[in-house]
Enzyme design. Structure first.
Site, PDB file in Angstrom:
ATOM      1  N   SER A  18       0.804  -1.216   0.000  1.00 59.22           N
ATOM      2  CA  SER A  18       0.000   0.000   0.000  1.00 59.22           C
ATOM      3  C   SER A  18       0.833   1.261   0.000  1.00 59.22           C
ATOM      4  O   SER A  18       0.344   2.341  -0.325  1.00 59.22           O
ATOM      5  CB  SER A  18      -0.917   0.009   1.229  1.00 59.22           C
ATOM      6  OG  SER A  18      -0.144   0.133   2.410  1.00 59.22           O
ATOM      7  N   GLY A  19       2.103   1.134   0.397  1.00 61.79           N
ATOM      8  CA  GLY A  19       2.939   2.312   0.595  1.00 61.79           C
ATOM      9  C   GLY A  19       3.137   2.625   2.062  1.00 61.79           C
ATOM     10  O   GLY A  19       3.812   3.596   2.415  1.00 61.79           O
TER      11      GLY A  19
ATOM     12  N   VAL B 209       3.982   1.193   6.251  1.00 64.92           N
ATOM     13  CA  VAL B 209       5.011   0.403   6.920  1.00 64.92           C
ATOM     14  C   VAL B 209       4.608  -1.056   7.065  1.00 64.92           C
ATOM     15  O   VAL B 209       5.449  -1.964   6.917  1.00 64.92           O
ATOM     16  CB  VAL B 209       5.350   1.026   8.293  1.00 64.92           C
ATOM     17  CG1 VAL B 209       4.134   1.070   9.206  1.00 64.92           C
ATOM     18  CG2 VAL B 209       6.493   0.285   8.961  1.00 64.92           C
ATOM     19  N   ASP B 210       3.341  -1.339   7.333  1.00 70.29           N
ATOM     20  CA  ASP B 210       2.918  -2.713   7.580  1.00 70.29           C
ATOM     21  C   ASP B 210       3.098  -3.598   6.351  1.00 70.29           C
ATOM     22  O   ASP B 210       3.652  -4.700   6.436  1.00 70.29           O
ATOM     23  CB  ASP B 210       1.459  -2.743   8.039  1.00 70.29           C
ATOM     24  CG  ASP B 210       1.251  -2.064   9.376  1.00 70.29           C
ATOM     25  OD1 ASP B 210       2.160  -2.145  10.229  1.00 70.29           O
ATOM     26  OD2 ASP B 210       0.191  -1.447   9.571  1.00 70.29           O
ATOM     27  N   SER B 211       2.631  -3.133   5.206  1.00 68.28           N
ATOM     28  CA  SER B 211       2.738  -3.955   4.000  1.00 68.28           C
ATOM     29  C   SER B 211       4.185  -4.103   3.553  1.00 68.28           C
ATOM     30  O   SER B 211       4.557  -5.137   2.985  1.00 68.28           O
ATOM     31  CB  SER B 211       1.884  -3.364   2.879  1.00 68.28           C
ATOM     32  OG  SER B 211       2.295  -2.067   2.531  1.00 68.28           O
TER      33      SER B 211
ATOM     34  N   LEU C  33      -1.715  -1.159  -5.781  1.00 68.99           N
ATOM     35  CA  LEU C  33      -2.997  -1.058  -6.464  1.00 68.99           C
ATOM     36  C   LEU C  33      -3.318   0.400  -6.767  1.00 68.99           C
ATOM     37  O   LEU C  33      -3.406   1.224  -5.851  1.00 68.99           O
ATOM     38  CB  LEU C  33      -4.116  -1.652  -5.601  1.00 68.99           C
ATOM     39  CG  LEU C  33      -3.893  -3.082  -5.116  1.00 68.99           C
ATOM     40  CD1 LEU C  33      -5.098  -3.557  -4.321  1.00 68.99           C
ATOM     41  CD2 LEU C  33      -3.603  -4.018  -6.274  1.00 68.99           C
TER      42      LEU C  33
ATOM     43  N   CYS D 111     -13.653  -3.126   0.395  1.00 71.81           N
ATOM     44  CA  CYS D 111     -12.437  -3.172  -0.417  1.00 71.81           C
ATOM     45  C   CYS D 111     -11.708  -4.491  -0.208  1.00 71.81           C
ATOM     46  O   CYS D 111     -11.224  -5.105  -1.164  1.00 71.81           O
ATOM     47  CB  CYS D 111     -11.529  -1.997  -0.064  1.00 71.81           C
ATOM     48  SG  CYS D 111     -10.025  -1.876  -1.057  1.00 71.81           S
TER      49      CYS D 111
ATOM     50  N   CYS E  38     -10.161   6.658   1.920  1.00 70.11           N
ATOM     51  CA  CYS E  38      -9.134   7.130   0.993  1.00 70.11           C
ATOM     52  C   CYS E  38      -9.703   7.990  -0.129  1.00 70.11           C
ATOM     53  O   CYS E  38      -9.036   8.906  -0.612  1.00 70.11           O
ATOM     54  CB  CYS E  38      -8.355   5.954   0.424  1.00 70.11           C
ATOM     55  SG  CYS E  38      -9.315   4.850  -0.654  1.00 70.11           S
TER      56      CYS E  38
END
Length: 390
Positions: A13-14, A16-18, A37, A106, A212
């Site tokens: 996603s951009g 930290v977690d992903s 995405l 989503c 978002c």
């Protein structure tokens, strides 16, 4: 799905977690490809300032993280699917007087349906995300869990403050079998420290909390612009739920949610001096009903379109469990009974709340838990008001 090395799409996603999830998937020996995405053909219209998950800024952050990790990186255009499945659904639900959760939608329609379908078609085995939740093999044959033999179970994450099992409660077995959640046993501070050690520039990037596709965070203003004078939501009365007295006018029911207190603009306080809350929304009549906080208490609800993370609960058999009614809400002890939808032909869940809840609106999701295990979810279609005193 094999327990050995897999070909994995890491949804980046951009944030930290992903990024850390992708790095851990590589360390686990998987062949990982990073994918961001693109959810809008006009990313500038989405939230920015490190608050969203689908802006140009986020795409650049994801690309830089993939470079540091050393994996291939691609951008997949999912803007058409996202608009149809999430944005239009959000508008339609509010227009109908319901309160949807676009992040849950989503996950269901984009991240674990459209993305997974494309990944499998391209020869990948699984999709890895930065969600905080845990996957476990279901217990083997024998005992009360025998009907779950061979299934994958979705459980709450170790970090209760970051647990995201609620928004994953729409996933079915096929989707869970092809999912990886590398952050399952981690807590957020440790993930940030790990990102810093790995040299990932997103280590201190703020979490995203807002919708978002609403650029300025003004949901009511965004809905007013998009829906305009779309009938039957253009104007109506704000009325006292107990007396029927008209207290004011509004410009559209889409600007209100069950449990709302602020922004009612009804001029004068209640006779007892206590604040009023939105208790009910009637989009066809254009009526918003308000009353005391006690009117928000419910002790039962109906959920439609159930989705099962494991084997479906047997029809007509009460199931003692807990339920969660908001993404960051508390658990409520409950008895859930699968039944027929009283207003349609499909299946439904009748939920008796042993612990009453407040401010629950049609359109939200009810997610059913057995301990830490997620059993399934449904969309709330109706609630039953508690007669207990506040």
């Amino acid at each position: 799905m094999s327990s050995g090395p897999l070909r994995v799409v890491a949804a980046m996603s951009g944030g930290v977690d992903s990024a850390v999830a992708a790095a851990r998937a590589v360390e686990a020996g998987h062949d990982v490809t990073g994918v961001h995405l693109a959810l809008s053909r006009n990313p500038a219209s989405y939230r920015s300032g490190a608050r969203g998950c689908c802006t140009i800024e986020d795409s650049n952050d994801a690309r830089r993280a993939a470079d540091v990790i050393g994996i291939p990186f691609y951008v997949w255009d999912m803007s058409a699917e996202f608009h149809d499945a999430v944005v239009v659904d959000f508008m339609d639900e509010y227009a109908a007087g319901r309160t949807p959760n676009p992040c849950l939608r989503c996950n269901e329609s984009i991240k674990f349906a459209a993305v997974l379908d494309r990944a499998l078609a391209l020869g990948f085995d699984a999709v890895a995300t930065g969600h905080y939740a845990e996957l476990r093999p279901a217990p083997g044959a024998g005992g009360a869990q025998s009907r779950d033999q061979g299934l994958v179970e979705l459980h709450r994450a170790a970090d209760a403050a970051k647990d995201q099992s609620y928004v994953l409660g729409v996933l079915d077995q096929d989707q869970l079998r092809h999912s990886l959640f590398p952050l399952a046993g981690s807590e957020k501070p440790a993930v940030r420290e790990e990102a810093a050690r790995r040299g990932l520039l997103v280590a201190d990037k703020p979490d995203s909390h807002d919708i978002c596709f609403v650029a300025d965070g003004d949901n009511a203003g965004w809905l007013a612009e998009k829906l305009g004078d779309r009938a039957p939501n253009h104007g109506g009365d704000i009325v006292d739920d107990a007396t029927g007295e008209v207290l004011g006018r509004h410009d559209g029911t889409y600007a209100f949610t069950i449990g709302q207190r602020r922004g009612l603009k009804i001029g004068r306080p209640a006779p007892d001096g206590r604040p009023r809350f939105v208790l009910d929304i009637e989009p066809v009549a254009g009526t918003v009903r308000v009353g005391p906080r006690a009117g928000l208490r419910i002790d039962g609800l109906t959920g439609i379109r159930p989705r099962w993370c494991t084997a479906p609960l047997p029809a007509g058999e009460p199931f003692a469990c807990t339920v969660q009614l908001r993404a960051h809400g508390t658990e409520h002890r409950a008895v859930v009974t699968p039944a027929a939808d009283p207003h349609g032909d499909g299946p439904a869940l009748d939920v008796e709340l042993l612990d009453p809840a407040e401010g629950i609106a049609p359109g939200q999701a009810v997610v059913v838990y057995d301990g830490t295990r997620v059993v399934g979810s449904a969309t709330i279609s109706a609630t039953r008001r508690s007669e207990q005193p506040a």
